[in-house]
Enzyme design. Structure first.
Site, short mmCIF file in Angstrom:
data_model
loop_
_atom_site.label_atom_id
_atom_site.label_comp_id
_atom_site.label_asym_id
_atom_site.label_seq_id
_atom_site.Cartn_x
_atom_site.Cartn_y
_atom_site.Cartn_z
N ASP A 133 -5.43 2.54 -4.15
CA ASP A 133 -6.70 2.42 -3.45
C ASP A 133 -6.99 3.63 -2.56
OD1 ASP A 133 -4.89 1.90 -1.42
OD2 ASP A 133 -5.77 -0.02 -0.82
N ASP A 158 -0.62 1.35 -4.74
CA ASP A 158 -1.57 0.33 -5.19
C ASP A 158 -2.91 0.92 -5.59
OD1 ASP A 158 -2.27 0.98 -2.61
OD2 ASP A 158 -2.74 -1.06 -1.98
N ASP A 207 -1.96 6.47 -4.16
CA ASP A 207 -0.84 5.72 -3.57
C ASP A 207 -0.42 4.58 -4.51
OD1 ASP A 207 -3.03 4.08 -3.12
OD2 ASP A 207 -2.47 3.56 -1.08
N SER A 243 0.83 -1.21 0.00
CA SER A 243 0.00 0.00 0.00
C SER A 243 0.86 1.26 0.00
CB SER A 243 -0.96 -0.03 1.19
OG SER A 243 -1.89 1.01 1.11
#
Length: 569
Positions: free
Chosen positions: A304, A302, A300, A143
């Protein structure tokens, strides 16, 4: 084995990744370094694995990935005769390697794998898991953590992160396996050639994008408003899907931060690729000032989470996840009501640590607002409940304070692709009315009252850090404060004990158990303390209400100082 014996075993092994052997040799004789890598197995929970990349059973490497995947394979084979797993990954160091290793272990166990051909966001993994009717999904990502981290999230067939019961069952399988030799393996190329592993077709990506676009509230508004944008994918997976969606809705004037455009897991211009913090937006803000952009947004690695900065006068104001969540919720409610597209008996879902504005907005529009524990899987569970009752269309919007948003039921995790689209659409709608998002936020305060939320993080690295955090939470449970910053604590809610005690009267909390403590004060403010589920830190959430910003600032400062004193940090 103790940590030194484990170290010697790894050092003597013929490890397939030469980086690991070099690292082990470099720490020889350094007991603290050895202890940190070998004092425990890297924890596997409902968020899967997350840790520093490196050698050892407390690190992210091909062996801990293989072991976790073998545990997952054992679990899936006990549940289904022909399991099918979807895999995606982001731009982090070794993410592509780890995803291929996971695919190889599954293939060696006779499990069919569908893997994205290139890096894709978390929501695309959730979507593919559902769309391809998979039994599970794997997302290789850490993340928004610093570059030295990577991780491994596991999803259920519903596209939600794995439930606690399933995670416990997988953990039991993992614990029965030797980390170096316990997994079956197969070369990715061989698995691909055999057909047991295949690439996810581009049509699945197209359908994901189509589902995002279907969440528009006011189609066409972006083409008319002419919003000027700066976007940064923070060297992550958002670059292609976010830009594709923005182009599709008519946002033409988009300048991408060149240093952060392409995938790069070392994040050279952004050591902490977290759009929650100002430092992550620094390059984007520089470019926004140069171009005079109306809005700057960053996703970010990833993709999400999305953070934004709004032009206000000659400079830019950063809005928090709570600000944006409240603004989006109000915008969706207002426009769907005006457009006649509001579903019957609408439901919004947020978390216990998110802004109180949500409840007020929901009441004004007749929307049921449900509060759940921190973690988007709990929001996904509420969508599943609506779906099982035959009315998924009732789900209107979900968000958590940590910059995660979702509209629609096509995925069951937060989605910065749809979040970016809706933020740009909302900013365009307000621009047509001569307002910025800062103006819109101030209007919310006038309509519903002023409240402000803040989050403080206290880092505790290594084996000693885990003990400190556990001791801190135990101390707070044994000695709850009677007052905070001169205000009486009227309620203490212990989510681990599922009990809320108000004025001496205890009542049950109807939520899953979680290591969270909440203190409600006589003046309407609250403080929440909880260890992070994915990082070695304790989080302090303050929710402060007042008549004006000066009063709120004073209360927040006093509360923050006093809670830190009580915590001993």
């Amino acid at each position: 084995m103790n940590h030194n014996e484990l170290y010697e075993r790894w050092l003597a092994a013929s490890l397939e990744d030469p980086d690991l052997t070099a690292e082990l040799r470099s720490i020889k004789g350094r007991d603290a370094e050895i202890l940190d890598r070998f004092y425990r197995d890297l924890a596997f929970g409902t968020a899967g694995l997350r840790g520093v990349i490196g050698a050892g059973n407390n690190r992210m490497n091909i062996y801990t990935i293989r072991r976790a995947t073998q545990g997952l394979a054992n679990y899936l084979l006990a549940q289904s005769e022909e399991p099918h797993v979807a895999i995606s990954y982001d731009s982090r160091i070794k993410s592509d390697l780890f995803s291929r290793e996971a695919a190889g272990v599954l293939a060696a166990n006779g499990i069919r794998v569908s893997i994205y051909r290139e890096l894709m966001p978390v929501p695309a993994l959730s979507f593919a898991t559902r769309e391809l009717r998979c039994d599970a999904g794997i997302m290789v990502t850490a993340s928004h953590n610093p570059a030295k981290y990577n991780g491994y999230k596991v999803y259920g067939s519903d596209g939600c992160q794995m439930t606690e019961n399933a995670a416990d069952a997988v953990l039991k399988e993992i614990n029965s396996l030797d980390v170096l030799t316990g997994a079956k393996t197969m070369k990715f190329e061989d698995a691909l050639a055999s057909g047991i592993v295949s690439y996810i077709p581009e049509e699945v990506v197209d359908r994901f994008i189509d589902n995002v676009l279907a969440q528009q509230v006011n189609p066409g508004v972006c083409e008319k408003a002419g919003l000027k944008l700066v976007y940064s994918p923070l060297n992550g997976a958002g670059n292609k899907p976010v830009r594709r969606v923005l182009a599709a809705i008519g946002a033409r004037d988009v300048t991408v931060v060149p240093e952060q455009e392409h995938p790069d897991g070392s994040f050279p211009t952004c050591p902490f690729p977290n759009p929650e913090i100002k430092e992550a937006l620094a390059k984007g803000l520089e470019l926004a000032r140069e171009t005079g952009a109306d809005l700057m947004l960053a996703t970010d690695p990833d993709c999400d989470r999305v953070g934004i900065a709004v032009k206000e006068g000659e400079d830019y104001t950063l809005l928090t996840g709570n600000h944006v969540g409240a603004l989006l919720f109000d915008y969706i409610c207002r426009c769907r009501t005006e457009n006649g597209t509001m579903p019957r008996d609408p439901v919004a879902v947020t978390t216990i640590v998110s802004t109180k504005l949500t409840q007020m907005i929901g009441k004004a529009y007749g929307v049921e607002v449900r509060s759940v524990l921190t973690g988007f899987k709990y929001i996904g569970e509420q969508i599943a409940l609506l779906e099982s009752a035959g009315h998924p269309e009732r789900f209107l919007f979900g968000f958590e304070e940590s910059y995660g948003y979702l509209s629609g039921t096509y995925v069951r995790d937060k989605d910065a692709v749809v979040g970016s689209m809706l933020i740009v659409e909302m900013a365009s709608w307000y621009k047509q009315r001569g307002m910025s998002l800062v103006d819109a936020l101030n209007d919310l305060y006038k309509r519903f009252g002023i409240c402000r939320e803040s989050v403080s993080n206290f880092q505790f690295e290594g084996a000693e850090g885990m003990k400190i955090m556990a001791g801190m939470m135990e101390k707070l449970r044994e000695n709850p404060p009677a007052e905070i910053a001169g205000q009486k604590v009227t309620c203490v809610s212990d989510y681990e004990k599922s009990t809320s005690t108000c004025e001496g009267k205890a009542s049950p909390i109807d939520l899953p158990k979680s290591n969270v403590l909440e203190y409600a004060l006589a003046d309407g403010c609250t403080a929440i303390v909880r260890p992070s589920g994915t990082e070695p830190k304790i989080k302090l959430y303050l929710s402060v209400v007042g008549r004006d910003m000066a009063e709120i600032d004073a209360r927040a400062a006093a509360m923050g100082a006093d809670v830190k004193r009580i915590m001993g940090v």
